[in-house]
Design a protein around this motif. Structure first.
Motif, mmCIF file in Angstrom:
data_model
loop_
_atom_site.group_PDB
_atom_site.id
_atom_site.type_symbol
_atom_site.label_atom_id
_atom_site.label_comp_id
_atom_site.label_asym_id
_atom_site.label_seq_id
_atom_site.Cartn_x
_atom_site.Cartn_y
_atom_site.Cartn_z
ATOM 1 N N ILE A 50 -90.095 34.141 -2.262
ATOM 2 C CA ILE A 50 -89.553 35.188 -1.383
ATOM 3 C C ILE A 50 -88.843 36.277 -2.183
ATOM 4 O O ILE A 50 -88.564 37.341 -1.656
ATOM 5 C CB ILE A 50 -88.583 34.629 -0.315
ATOM 6 C CG1 ILE A 50 -87.459 33.826 -0.962
ATOM 7 C CG2 ILE A 50 -89.317 33.789 0.709
ATOM 8 C CD1 ILE A 50 -86.330 33.528 0.008
ATOM 9 N N TYR A 51 -88.563 36.019 -3.447
ATOM 10 C CA TYR A 51 -87.891 37.032 -4.259
ATOM 11 C C TYR A 51 -88.874 38.054 -4.835
ATOM 12 O O TYR A 51 -88.468 39.056 -5.391
ATOM 13 C CB TYR A 51 -87.122 36.371 -5.411
ATOM 14 C CG TYR A 51 -86.165 35.300 -4.944
ATOM 15 C CD1 TYR A 51 -85.203 35.588 -3.981
ATOM 16 C CD2 TYR A 51 -86.231 34.006 -5.444
ATOM 17 C CE1 TYR A 51 -84.336 34.608 -3.532
ATOM 18 C CE2 TYR A 51 -85.353 33.021 -5.006
ATOM 19 C CZ TYR A 51 -84.414 33.323 -4.040
ATOM 20 O OH TYR A 51 -83.555 32.364 -3.599
ATOM 21 N N ASP A 158 -89.132 42.628 3.947
ATOM 22 C CA ASP A 158 -87.879 41.896 4.153
ATOM 23 C C ASP A 158 -87.999 40.948 5.344
ATOM 24 O O ASP A 158 -87.364 39.900 5.379
ATOM 25 C CB ASP A 158 -86.723 42.872 4.432
ATOM 26 C CG ASP A 158 -85.970 43.235 3.166
ATOM 27 O OD1 ASP A 158 -86.427 42.848 2.078
ATOM 28 O OD2 ASP A 158 -84.925 43.902 3.276
ATOM 29 N N VAL A 159 -88.836 41.316 6.303
ATOM 30 C CA VAL A 159 -88.973 40.493 7.499
ATOM 31 C C VAL A 159 -89.559 39.119 7.130
ATOM 32 O O VAL A 159 -89.223 38.102 7.724
ATOM 33 C CB VAL A 159 -89.808 41.221 8.592
ATOM 34 C CG1 VAL A 159 -91.273 41.275 8.247
ATOM 35 C CG2 VAL A 159 -89.617 40.566 9.955
ATOM 36 N N ALA A 161 -89.055 37.565 4.245
ATOM 37 C CA ALA A 161 -87.962 36.815 3.622
ATOM 38 C C ALA A 161 -87.023 36.266 4.680
ATOM 39 O O ALA A 161 -86.475 35.175 4.535
ATOM 40 C CB ALA A 161 -87.209 37.710 2.649
ATOM 41 N N SER A 162 -86.837 37.017 5.774
ATOM 42 C CA SER A 162 -85.897 36.520 6.774
ATOM 43 C C SER A 162 -86.489 35.375 7.593
ATOM 44 O O SER A 162 -85.758 34.611 8.201
ATOM 45 C CB SER A 162 -85.361 37.647 7.660
ATOM 46 O OG SER A 162 -86.350 38.555 8.003
ATOM 47 N N ILE A 163 -87.795 35.243 7.617
ATOM 48 C CA ILE A 163 -88.413 34.103 8.313
ATOM 49 C C ILE A 163 -88.329 32.858 7.427
ATOM 50 O O ILE A 163 -87.954 31.784 7.874
ATOM 51 C CB ILE A 163 -89.890 34.401 8.666
ATOM 52 C CG1 ILE A 163 -89.967 35.534 9.691
ATOM 53 C CG2 ILE A 163 -90.574 33.141 9.214
ATOM 54 C CD1 ILE A 163 -91.379 36.021 9.968
ATOM 55 N N GLY A 165 -86.697 32.583 4.327
ATOM 56 C CA GLY A 165 -85.546 32.439 3.442
ATOM 57 C C GLY A 165 -84.553 31.382 3.873
ATOM 58 O O GLY A 165 -83.890 30.773 3.052
ATOM 59 N N GLN A 166 -84.459 31.148 5.178
ATOM 60 C CA GLN A 166 -83.460 30.213 5.660
ATOM 61 C C GLN A 166 -83.815 28.767 5.318
ATOM 62 O O GLN A 166 -82.973 27.899 5.314
ATOM 63 C CB GLN A 166 -83.282 30.385 7.175
ATOM 64 C CG GLN A 166 -81.960 29.881 7.702
ATOM 65 C CD GLN A 166 -80.746 30.575 7.073
ATOM 66 O OE1 GLN A 166 -80.537 31.760 7.242
ATOM 67 N NE2 GLN A 166 -79.945 29.832 6.323
ATOM 68 N N MET A 167 -85.074 28.499 5.051
ATOM 69 C CA MET A 167 -85.447 27.112 4.749
ATOM 70 C C MET A 167 -85.824 26.877 3.283
ATOM 71 O O MET A 167 -86.093 25.757 2.892
ATOM 72 C CB MET A 167 -86.591 26.674 5.652
ATOM 73 C CG MET A 167 -87.761 27.630 5.589
ATOM 74 S SD MET A 167 -89.303 26.930 6.172
ATOM 75 C CE MET A 167 -89.506 25.552 5.082
ATOM 76 N N GLY A 168 -85.876 27.920 2.502
ATOM 77 C CA GLY A 168 -86.218 27.695 1.101
ATOM 78 C C GLY A 168 -86.489 28.996 0.380
ATOM 79 O O GLY A 168 -85.996 30.051 0.775
ATOM 80 N N GLU A 169 -87.263 28.914 -0.662
ATOM 81 C CA GLU A 169 -87.491 30.083 -1.504
ATOM 82 C C GLU A 169 -88.960 30.456 -1.588
ATOM 83 O O GLU A 169 -89.349 31.279 -2.399
ATOM 84 C CB GLU A 169 -86.933 29.801 -2.915
ATOM 85 C CG GLU A 169 -85.465 29.424 -2.882
ATOM 86 C CD GLU A 169 -84.846 29.293 -4.256
ATOM 87 O OE1 GLU A 169 -85.173 28.325 -4.952
ATOM 88 O OE2 GLU A 169 -84.049 30.156 -4.624
ATOM 89 N N LEU B 50 -79.714 37.105 3.429
ATOM 90 C CA LEU B 50 -79.432 36.391 4.681
ATOM 91 C C LEU B 50 -77.934 36.159 4.832
ATOM 92 O O LEU B 50 -77.208 36.155 3.845
ATOM 93 C CB LEU B 50 -80.154 35.036 4.680
ATOM 94 C CG LEU B 50 -81.688 35.069 4.737
ATOM 95 C CD1 LEU B 50 -82.267 33.742 4.299
ATOM 96 C CD2 LEU B 50 -82.171 35.432 6.128
ATOM 97 N N GLU B 60 -79.761 27.366 -4.639
ATOM 98 C CA GLU B 60 -80.528 28.601 -4.673
ATOM 99 C C GLU B 60 -79.762 29.719 -5.370
ATOM 100 O O GLU B 60 -78.626 29.556 -5.771
ATOM 101 C CB GLU B 60 -80.871 29.014 -3.238
ATOM 102 C CG GLU B 60 -81.543 27.875 -2.501
ATOM 103 C CD GLU B 60 -82.501 28.363 -1.456
ATOM 104 O OE1 GLU B 60 -82.737 29.579 -1.377
ATOM 105 O OE2 GLU B 60 -83.015 27.512 -0.714
#
Lengths: 212, 163
Positions: A50-51, A158-159, A161-163, A165-169, B50, B60
């Motif tokens: 995601i980075y 970015d959208v 990453a926001s899906i 990003g919360q569960m991992g990378e 986030l 992370e």
């Protein structure tokens, strides 16, 4: 929820096949709209950091036109149709010429009309993509009103990453490119469809395809 | 002395002595947080993705979440010679790139949550937020220069706003 990175190649191939079926349907729809043949790539299932999303898809600062929809129901996911801004402009010109019979350069078309045309194309392409997937999976779905944006590729993504990003990378994306054929020399219309399954939907998908 | 330009990627966090130019390209829902101490001549930036780490933080990149990035950035500032009472903050970003009428999806409004959580963390740490350019539906590219301690915010179709 299984770790995305732990998916085996059989599972990734199965997800790719879903993309393949969706893409075929989407290409047919786009071809009908524009009256041109469409060349489609074999979709890829990609695990992307995601980075590095924007770099993965091109120049992060490139201006693109993007249509986004959200699908709920049995197989929850989001879909984006992304085009380089020039390609999107050319496509709108073509569509309006078909509708009204006269050519109007994109610079003279009001932005609201451009957006409305883009939204409609995106909607048709992405709905066709989703219909095929849901028929394959035997699931019901509802699709949101599409959202449209013109901006830097990096901002648009970015959208994603926001899906994820919360569960991992890592993001799992099914990615395919459509190209309109038979245009005048030097002109090009291409677009990318990116399917973003909700992390929770992946298990259902693998189960339905019997590769869980 | 010429300014070095440093471009920060997603979830990067960095504190460096002046003179420097800190840049983040194409912020959508993400936040560009700048902190500086103009007396100690040190500046930092974080590219926050986030709002809350929900326990993921340790494993992370520390700059990824507002709740981990803000304390880490301030701590790094203090290590590099800044004094807490003099640190000032500026933020940009937190746009909502897509609006889908009638659809409810948490992730579409993550920009606003990023802004709220970043401000909240700054407030809790007693850091003065002196200016911001946030929200809306357009992406931003930002440049912070220690030559005048100003943050240049470029938005497509809207030009440059210096805050």
């Amino acid at each position: 929820m299984s770790e995305l990175a732990s998916f085996n190649s059989l599972q990734l191939d199965a997800i790719k096949e879903v993309g393949n079926i969706g893409t075929g349907n989407a290409a047919t729809a786009l071809s009908g709209l524009l009256g041109h043949m469409i060349q489609m790539d074999v979709p890829e299932t990609e695990l992307v950091s995601i980075y590095e999303l924007a770099e993965h898809y091109g120049d992060p600062m490139q201006i693109v036109g993007a249509v986004f929809v959200r699908s709920t129901g049995g197989f929850q996911c989001s879909l984006i149709f992304i085009q380089p801004e020039d390609d999107a402009g050319l496509m709108v010109e073509m569509l309006l010429k078909q509708q009204f019979g006269t050519f109007i350069p994109i610079s003279e078309i009001p932005p609201e009309m451009t957006d409305s045309a883009l939204t409609e194309v995106g909607n048709i392409v992405l709905s066709s993509f989703l219909n095929a997937i849901n028929i394959l999976l035997g699931t019901q779905h509802q699709i949101s009103v599409p959202g449209v944006a013109h901006d830097m590729l990096s901002s648009i993504l970015d959208v994603v990453a926001s899906i994820y990003g919360q569960m991992g990378e890592t993001a799992l994306l099914v990615n395919t490119e459509l190209k309109v054929e038979g245009l005048e020399a030097g002109r090009k219309i291409s677009g990318q469809i990116i399917l973003l399954p909700d992390p929770e939907s992946l298990e259902l998908l693998l189960k339905k395809l019997k590769v869980d | 002395m010429a300014e070095n330009s440093i471009v920060l990627g997603m979830a990067d966090l960095l504190v460096v002595p002046a003179p420097v130019k800190l840049i983040t390209l194409g912020l959508g829902s993400c936040i560009g947080l700048v902190v500086y101490d103009s007396f100690a001549k040190v500046a930092g930036m974080a590219h926050i993705m986030l709002p809350l780490s929900r326990g993921l933080g340790g494993a992370e990149k520390i700059g990824k979440f507002a709740d981990t990035a803000v304390p880490a950035l301030i701590e790094e500032m203090l290590k590099k010679g800044a004094t807490k009472g003099r640190i000032k903050a500026k933020i940009a970003g937190g746009a909502q790139m897509f609006a889908l009428p009638g659809a409810s999806a948490d992730f579409l409004t993550v920009g606003a949550k990023n802004v709220a959580e970043t401000k909240n963390r700054l407030l809790r740490m007693g850091i003065a937020l002196i200016s911001s350019d946030t929200g809306g539906n357009k992406g931003r590219t930002i440049e912070f220069s220690t030559s005048n301690w100003m943050l240049k915010v470029k938005t497509l179709g809207k030009g440059i706003n210096e805050i």
